[in-house]
Scaffold this active site. Structure first.
Site, PDB file in Angstrom:
ATOM      1  N   GLU A  44       8.051  -5.603  -7.624  1.00 51.77           N
ATOM      2  CA  GLU A  44       7.404  -6.441  -6.613  1.00 51.77           C
ATOM      3  C   GLU A  44       7.611  -7.897  -6.991  1.00 51.77           C
ATOM      4  OE1 GLU A  44       5.846  -8.403  -3.863  1.00 51.77           O
ATOM      5  OE2 GLU A  44       5.787  -6.230  -3.572  1.00 51.77           O
TER       6      GLU A  44
ATOM      7  N   HIS B 258     -30.134   8.102  20.051  1.00 45.54           N
ATOM      8  CA  HIS B 258     -30.764   7.038  20.834  1.00 45.54           C
ATOM      9  C   HIS B 258     -31.730   6.228  19.975  1.00 45.54           C
ATOM     10  CE1 HIS B 258     -32.295   5.120  24.466  1.00 45.54           C
ATOM     11  NE2 HIS B 258     -33.527   5.318  24.006  1.00 45.54           N
TER      12      HIS B 258
ATOM     13  N   ALA C 246      13.983  -6.965  -6.581  1.00 41.39           N
ATOM     14  CA  ALA C 246      14.970  -5.927  -6.867  1.00 41.39           C
ATOM     15  C   ALA C 246      15.864  -5.744  -5.649  1.00 41.39           C
ATOM     16  CB  ALA C 246      14.287  -4.610  -7.203  1.00 41.39           C
TER      17      ALA C 246
ATOM     18  N   ARG D  57      -0.831  -7.087  24.573  1.00 42.87           N
ATOM     19  CA  ARG D  57       0.132  -6.218  25.256  1.00 42.87           C
ATOM     20  C   ARG D  57       0.259  -4.887  24.520  1.00 42.87           C
ATOM     21  NH1 ARG D  57       5.720  -5.513  24.767  1.00 42.87           N
ATOM     22  NH2 ARG D  57       5.810  -7.158  23.186  1.00 42.87           N
TER      23      ARG D  57
ATOM     24  N   SER E 117       0.812  -1.221   0.000  1.00 42.41           N
ATOM     25  CA  SER E 117       0.000   0.000   0.000  1.00 42.41           C
ATOM     26  C   SER E 117       0.846   1.273   0.000  1.00 42.41           C
ATOM     27  CB  SER E 117      -0.932  -0.011   1.205  1.00 42.41           C
ATOM     28  OG  SER E 117      -1.824  -1.097   1.144  1.00 42.41           O
TER      29      SER E 117
ATOM     30  N   ILE F  47      -2.953 -10.172  15.879  1.00 42.56           N
ATOM     31  CA  ILE F  47      -3.095 -11.179  14.828  1.00 42.56           C
ATOM     32  C   ILE F  47      -3.518 -12.512  15.432  1.00 42.56           C
ATOM     33  CG2 ILE F  47      -1.869 -12.495  13.059  1.00 42.56           C
ATOM     34  CD1 ILE F  47      -0.139 -10.009  12.575  1.00 42.56           C
TER      35      ILE F  47
END
Length: 452
Positions: free
Chosen positions: A35, A435, A115, A205, A14, A179
């Site tokens: 990529e 409400h 790369a 944590r 991203s 995760i």
């Protein structure tokens, strides 16, 4: 010197895609991106997006139970993982196509291979091609980290969950971060017998202590066999799966074992240190407030810098880098008061300081409530919502907001706007409630439950 490119981006997640697209499309730079796997990175291919779709899928069993309580004559059948998996793969293919199309539309050259950096202005592709570039942006993200002896046994990581051919009947999840907790809830909701070990005193944590305890209780109530203060001391392959012995003396065979014990920056093997780029103790690329490394022409954004490892943060960092370097608009990514959501069931939304961190800075007031939401109470469910505001006793500013509730991720986004603007507790009080909704509790908390 004439360069082949103005910007060469390594990593198609991203942050890298945003930087490449804006540099080329808005500022007219000549840009390439490399990529080695799939465009979209961790978030789109093996993280946020497929995980959230799995959250949706896993929640329907509970919704069917609620529907019966509300008078609908419905029955839940078996969950068809193969049908879901086929649709999930198709959706990820579609999203990768969207990312690619956006890059091509903005004039970015795509290299579908690994790369490495040869020097401050040279990038070499796996096929041997070399390109010179005025600037290099490293946006290679992170990867799951598995300690020994688990790595030798061949345990799963979060990357593998999305590629399961079938759902296991039982699974051990090792870890207590977001995760681990998210996948514990997801797989439990899909009918898998889930056991979770975490060696610390409490899961999640770094998050607010009261919220952590609340979520742990709800996870246990939902059927997750959660053990804190527990770790694996021995494991080996066995008939039917993996034999595991834990620090509390338990022995059990699990069909699958998933380790979610942390992630490390993807910084090795791409020529960073050889080019003079400074790395931190965990392998993170050390950058300044402008995302610039120790080599002036090389920048880095996203999880590989190990600042705030969230997709929207990587996107902001990538955009700020491009505005600064190519747009003549010096911009630093703002890492203050970043909201986040943990997609346990129910969700956990949080922004700002925890109670523990806030009370170390000065006197505070804590406003909190826990209650059974109307929808779940009517259905007879035991789960309880928790909402909490941390307020500075002197300035009256709201320093933190923590919500454990269905839809907490949606709620915290809006609360974050007010808190980012510096809203005080009295600003919340002056806001008329909507409400009946859960979020009205945020503006009707009149008395602090404690001070510190």
């Amino acid at each position: 010197m004439a360069f082949d490119y103005d910007l060469f981006v390594i990593g198609g997640g991203s942050g890298g895609v945003r930087a490449a697209r804006i540099a080329a499309g808005e500022y007219g730079a000549k840009v390439a991106i490399a990529e080695e796997y799939r465009m979209g990175g961790t978030c789109v291919i093996r993280g946020c997006v497929p995980k959230k779709l799995m959250v949706f899928a896993s929640s329907y069993a509970g919704q069917i139970e609620d529907a019966r309580a509300y008078g609908w004559d419905v029955r839940a059948g078996a969950f068809d993982w193969s049908a879901f998996r086929a649709k999930l793969d198709a959706e990820l293919d579609r999203l990768e196509g969207v990312y690619r199309a956006a890059l091509v539309r903005n004039g970015v050259t795509i290299h579908d291979e690994r790369a490495v950096i040869e020097d401050a202005h040279t990038v070499r592709l796996e096929n041997g091609a070399r390109f010179t570039t005025k600037h290099i942006l490293v946006a290679t993200g992170g990867q799951p980290s598995v300690p020994e002896p688990a790595a030798s046994v061949g345990v799963m990581t979060s990357n593998d969950v999305f590629k399961l051919d079938t759902l296991p009947k039982s699974i051990l999840i090792v870890g207590g971060g977001f995760i681990a907790c998210e996948f514990a809830c997801i797989l439990n909701g899909m009918g898998v017998e889930v056991t979770q070990f975490y060696r610390g005193e409490q899961i999640l944590r770094g998050f607010d202590g009261e919220a952590r305890g609340h979520i742990a209780e709800l996870m246990r109530d939902s059927g997750v066999n959660l053990h804190v203060g527990t770790d694996v001391i021995e494991m080996r392959d066995a008939d039917g799966g993996t034999w595991v012995k834990s620090t509390d003396g338990r022995e059990h065979v699990f069909e699958k074992v998933l380790y979610a014990t942390g992630r490390t920056p993807n910084s090795s093997g791409i020529g960073l240190e050889e080019a003079g780029v400074k790395l931190g103790r965990r392998g993170e690329i050390v950058v300044d407030g402008w995302s610039q490394t120790s080599v002036p022409s090389i920048y880095a954004v996203g999880d590989v810098t190990d600042r705030i490892n969230l997709t929207p943060v990587a996107i902001r960092e990538g955009h700020a880098f491009v505005d600064t370097v190519f747009g003549a608009k010096p911009t630093k990514a703002d890492h203050d008061l970043v909201a986040s959501a943990v997609f346990t069931q129910p969700e956990f939304g949080t922004v700002g300081l925890t109670e523990e961190a806030a009370r170390d800075l000065g006197p505070i007031e804590v406003y909190a409530t826990s209650f059974r939401a109307m929808q779940s109470a009517f259905a007879g469910r035991r789960d309880r919502v928790m909402m909490k505001l941390i307020v500075c006793a002197q300035s009256r500013k709201v320093l933190g907001c923590h919500i454990v509730a269905p839809g907490a991720g949606e709620m915290i986004q809006l609360a974050a706007i007010a808190i980012k603007m510096g809203a005080t507790k009295e600003d919340f009080d002056r806001t008329v409630a909507v409400h009946p909704v859960m979020a009205e509790e945020l503006v009707t908390l009149r008395k602090p439950v404690r001070t510190a």
